[in-house]
Scaffold this motif. Structure first.
Motif, short mmCIF file in Angstrom:
data_model
loop_
_atom_site.label_atom_id
_atom_site.label_comp_id
_atom_site.label_asym_id
_atom_site.label_seq_id
_atom_site.Cartn_x
_atom_site.Cartn_y
_atom_site.Cartn_z
N ASN A 1 4.60 22.55 -14.21
CA ASN A 1 4.14 21.16 -14.35
C ASN A 1 5.06 20.25 -13.57
O ASN A 1 5.39 20.54 -12.44
N GLY A 2 5.50 19.12 -14.12
CA GLY A 2 6.39 18.25 -13.37
C GLY A 2 6.09 16.78 -13.55
O GLY A 2 5.77 16.34 -14.65
N PHE A 3 6.17 16.01 -12.44
CA PHE A 3 6.20 14.55 -12.48
C PHE A 3 5.08 13.94 -11.66
O PHE A 3 4.72 14.45 -10.61
N ALA A 4 4.58 12.79 -12.13
CA ALA A 4 3.63 11.98 -11.39
C ALA A 4 4.08 10.53 -11.49
O ALA A 4 4.34 10.03 -12.59
N LEU A 5 4.23 9.86 -10.36
CA LEU A 5 4.58 8.44 -10.33
C LEU A 5 3.32 7.65 -10.67
O LEU A 5 2.30 7.79 -10.00
N ILE A 6 3.39 6.81 -11.73
CA ILE A 6 2.20 6.07 -12.16
C ILE A 6 2.36 4.56 -11.99
O ILE A 6 1.40 3.83 -12.21
N GLY A 7 3.54 4.08 -11.60
CA GLY A 7 3.71 2.65 -11.37
C GLY A 7 5.05 2.31 -10.74
O GLY A 7 6.05 2.93 -11.04
N GLU A 8 5.04 1.29 -9.85
CA GLU A 8 6.25 0.76 -9.22
C GLU A 8 6.20 -0.75 -9.34
O GLU A 8 5.17 -1.36 -9.04
N PHE A 9 7.32 -1.37 -9.73
CA PHE A 9 7.31 -2.80 -10.04
C PHE A 9 8.54 -3.48 -9.47
O PHE A 9 9.55 -2.85 -9.18
N GLY B 1 -6.85 13.46 -13.32
CA GLY B 1 -6.69 13.56 -11.88
C GLY B 1 -5.27 13.37 -11.36
O GLY B 1 -5.08 13.34 -10.14
N LEU B 2 -4.28 13.26 -12.22
CA LEU B 2 -2.91 13.10 -11.74
C LEU B 2 -2.40 14.41 -11.15
O LEU B 2 -2.71 15.49 -11.66
N GLN B 3 -1.63 14.31 -10.09
CA GLN B 3 -1.01 15.47 -9.45
C GLN B 3 0.45 15.53 -9.87
O GLN B 3 1.23 14.63 -9.55
N PHE B 4 0.83 16.57 -10.59
CA PHE B 4 2.20 16.74 -11.06
C PHE B 4 2.96 17.66 -10.11
O PHE B 4 2.50 18.73 -9.76
N GLU B 5 4.15 17.20 -9.69
CA GLU B 5 5.01 17.96 -8.78
C GLU B 5 6.29 18.32 -9.52
O GLU B 5 6.84 17.49 -10.24
N THR B 6 6.80 19.54 -9.30
CA THR B 6 8.01 19.97 -10.00
C THR B 6 9.25 19.21 -9.55
O THR B 6 10.23 19.12 -10.28
N GLN C 1 10.48 1.96 -11.77
CA GLN C 1 9.33 2.85 -11.65
C GLN C 1 8.95 3.36 -13.03
O GLN C 1 9.80 3.44 -13.93
N VAL C 2 7.68 3.76 -13.17
CA VAL C 2 7.21 4.42 -14.38
C VAL C 2 6.66 5.78 -13.95
O VAL C 2 5.81 5.86 -13.06
N TRP C 3 7.21 6.81 -14.55
CA TRP C 3 6.83 8.19 -14.25
C TRP C 3 6.16 8.81 -15.47
O TRP C 3 6.47 8.45 -16.61
N LEU C 4 5.33 9.79 -15.21
CA LEU C 4 4.75 10.61 -16.26
C LEU C 4 5.22 12.02 -16.00
O LEU C 4 5.21 12.49 -14.85
N GLN C 5 5.68 12.69 -17.03
CA GLN C 5 6.09 14.08 -16.91
C GLN C 5 5.26 14.94 -17.83
O GLN C 5 5.00 14.57 -18.98
N GLN C 6 4.82 16.08 -17.33
CA GLN C 6 4.23 17.10 -18.18
C GLN C 6 5.24 18.23 -18.25
O GLN C 6 5.65 18.78 -17.22
N THR C 7 5.70 18.55 -19.45
CA THR C 7 6.74 19.55 -19.64
C THR C 7 6.17 20.96 -19.51
O THR C 7 4.95 21.15 -19.50
N SER C 8 7.05 21.94 -19.47
CA SER C 8 6.61 23.34 -19.36
C SER C 8 5.81 23.76 -20.58
O SER C 8 4.98 24.66 -20.50
#
Length: 175
Positions: A85-93, A112-117, A126-133
Motif C-alpha cells: 500500500n502506501g501514500f496518496a497526496l490529497i491536498g496542498e495548501f 480511485g486514489l493511487q497509493f505509492e510505497t 500538505q494532507v496525505w492519506l496512507q493505507q497501511t499494510s
C-alpha cells in the motif's frame, strides 16, 4: 492478579485514533544505522530496520539534495517499510489554517486514489492519506518541518504531523 486485570483493560482500548507525532530522518546507531518509524496499531515508535522490532507503518527517509547556493539540504520523504500500500497526496495548501480545514472535513476515503510505497518530497501544509499494510487508513496533516543537524554535522529533518487513524479498515474516519 489486579495488575493483570488493569493491563488487560488498557489493551482493550486499542490504538490511538488521533494524535500528533514527530517523525525524524535522523539515522541512529553506529552501523548498521536505523530510523525511528511509527506503528499506528501500537501507537508506538520502532527502530527500522532493526531485527526484533516490529515493522513500522511509516518512516521519514529524508533526501539529501543540492540547494540553490551549492550546499546540501535534507528534504523529508515518507516510506512504508512493509512495501505494501502506501501514500496518496490529497491536498496542498498555503497555510496551516487551510490545510487544517481540509483535513478536518475529509471524512471518507475517495475512490480511485493511487497509493505509492514511497512518497514524493513532503512539504509543509500538505494532507496525505496512507493505507497501511493491514489495510487501514490514516490521514496525515503536515504541520511543521524542522531542518536539523546532528552532532557530526549530518543533516536531517523532522516532520511534525497530526493524524487520524481508522483501525477497522473502513473508509470513514472517526469524528
Amino acid at each position: 492478579m489486579i495488575a493483570l486485570f488493569f493491563m488487560g483493560c488498557d489493551s482493550l482500548n486499542g490504538p490511538d485514533e488521533k494524535g500528533e507525532f514527530r517523525l525524524s530522518s535522523e539515522k541512529l546507531g553506529s552501523g548498521p544505522y536505523h530510523l525511528m518509524g511509527y506503528l499506528y496499531e501500537e501507537s508506538e515508535f520502532y527502530r527500522y530496520p532493526y531485527q526484533g522490532d516490529k515493522v513500522p507503518d511509516i518512516i521519514n527517509e529524508g533526501y539529501l539534495v543540492l540547494a540553490e547556493g551549492g550546499g546540501l539540504i535534507s528534504l523529508p520523504g515518507f516510506n512504508t517499510p512493509s512495501q505494501i500500500n502506501g501514500f496518496a497526496l490529497i491536498g496542498e495548501f498555503e497555510s496551516l489554517d487551510g490545510a487544517r480545514s481540509f483535513y478536518e472535513g475529509y471524512n471518507n476515503v475517495e475512490d480511485g486514489l493511487q497509493f505509492e510505497t514511497v512518497s514524493d518530497t513532503v512539504e509543509l501544509f500538505q494532507v496525505w492519506l496512507q493505507q497501511t499494510s493491514s489495510g487501514n487508513y490514516v490521514k496525515l496533516l503536515v504541520k511543521d518541518i524542522l531542518d536539523r543537524e546532528g552532532e557530526s554535522g549530518t543533516l536531517f529533518n523532522d516532520v511534525v504531523m497530526e493524524y487520524t487513524y481508522q483501525s477497522d479498515g473502513s473508509t470513514t474516519f472517526p469524528d
